[in-house]
Design a protein around this motif. Structure first.
Motif, PDB file in Angstrom:
ATOM      1  N   HIS A   1       0.834  -1.193   0.000  1.00  0.00           N
ATOM      2  CA  HIS A   1       0.000   0.000   0.000  1.00  0.00           C
ATOM      3  C   HIS A   1       0.877   1.255   0.000  1.00  0.00           C
ATOM      4  O   HIS A   1       1.802   1.372   0.793  1.00  0.00           O
ATOM      5  N   LYS A   2       0.607   2.168  -0.904  1.00  0.00           N
ATOM      6  CA  LYS A   2       1.258   3.466  -1.075  1.00  0.00           C
ATOM      7  C   LYS A   2       2.623   3.418  -1.753  1.00  0.00           C
ATOM      8  O   LYS A   2       3.270   4.450  -1.910  1.00  0.00           O
ATOM      9  N   ASN A   3       3.099   2.238  -2.179  1.00  0.00           N
ATOM     10  CA  ASN A   3       4.326   2.175  -2.966  1.00  0.00           C
ATOM     11  C   ASN A   3       4.089   2.783  -4.342  1.00  0.00           C
ATOM     12  O   ASN A   3       2.970   2.786  -4.854  1.00  0.00           O
TER      13      ASN A   3
ATOM     14  N   ARG B   1       0.904   5.342  -7.947  1.00  0.00           N
ATOM     15  CA  ARG B   1       0.924   4.985  -6.523  1.00  0.00           C
ATOM     16  C   ARG B   1      -0.127   3.908  -6.296  1.00  0.00           C
ATOM     17  O   ARG B   1      -1.288   4.067  -6.661  1.00  0.00           O
ATOM     18  N   LEU B   2       0.286   2.798  -5.684  1.00  0.00           N
ATOM     19  CA  LEU B   2      -0.607   1.687  -5.400  1.00  0.00           C
ATOM     20  C   LEU B   2      -1.402   1.984  -4.130  1.00  0.00           C
ATOM     21  O   LEU B   2      -0.823   2.231  -3.076  1.00  0.00           O
ATOM     22  N   ILE B   3      -2.712   1.967  -4.250  1.00  0.00           N
ATOM     23  CA  ILE B   3      -3.595   2.151  -3.101  1.00  0.00           C
ATOM     24  C   ILE B   3      -4.444   0.893  -2.989  1.00  0.00           C
ATOM     25  O   ILE B   3      -5.126   0.503  -3.946  1.00  0.00           O
ATOM     26  N   ILE B   4      -4.370   0.259  -1.825  1.00  0.00           N
ATOM     27  CA  ILE B   4      -5.142  -0.955  -1.581  1.00  0.00           C
ATOM     28  C   ILE B   4      -6.300  -0.593  -0.662  1.00  0.00           C
ATOM     29  O   ILE B   4      -6.100  -0.088   0.438  1.00  0.00           O
ATOM     30  N   THR B   5      -7.518  -0.837  -1.146  1.00  0.00           N
ATOM     31  CA  THR B   5      -8.731  -0.521  -0.392  1.00  0.00           C
ATOM     32  C   THR B   5      -9.494  -1.820  -0.129  1.00  0.00           C
ATOM     33  O   THR B   5      -9.203  -2.847  -0.750  1.00  0.00           O
TER      34      THR B   5
END
Length: 82
Positions: free
Chosen positions: A22-24, A38-42
């Protein structure tokens, strides 16, 4: 990705051995197109966010049936000197 210092013609170092978190900042192949976001995991899934305040680039939410490959995590950004 201008807002975090990644500009056109920069050279990116991508570590394929790191597990994207997350956030990388990641290099992604999505439906045969490459992008850096930006990778966002929800709770509802993965989103790919641009870092560009102009609003020119939308948040990408891969659709069901899309082919997505998280290639690796961007670890370094190298700039040209001219």
């Amino acid at each position: 990705m201008i807002d975090i210092g990644i500009e056109h013609h920069d050279l990116l170092v991508v570590n394929r051995a790191l597990e994207p978190r997350h956030k990388n900042i990641v290099l992604v192949e999505l439906d045969n197109e490459f992008t850096v976001k930006r990778l966002i995991i929800t709770p509802s899934g993965i989103e790919l966010h641009p870092e560009n305040a102009t609003g020119k680039y939308p948040i990408i939410k891969p659709k069901q049936g899309s082919i997505m490959n998280l290639v690796g995590v961007v670890t370094f950004n190298i700039k040209r000197m001219y």
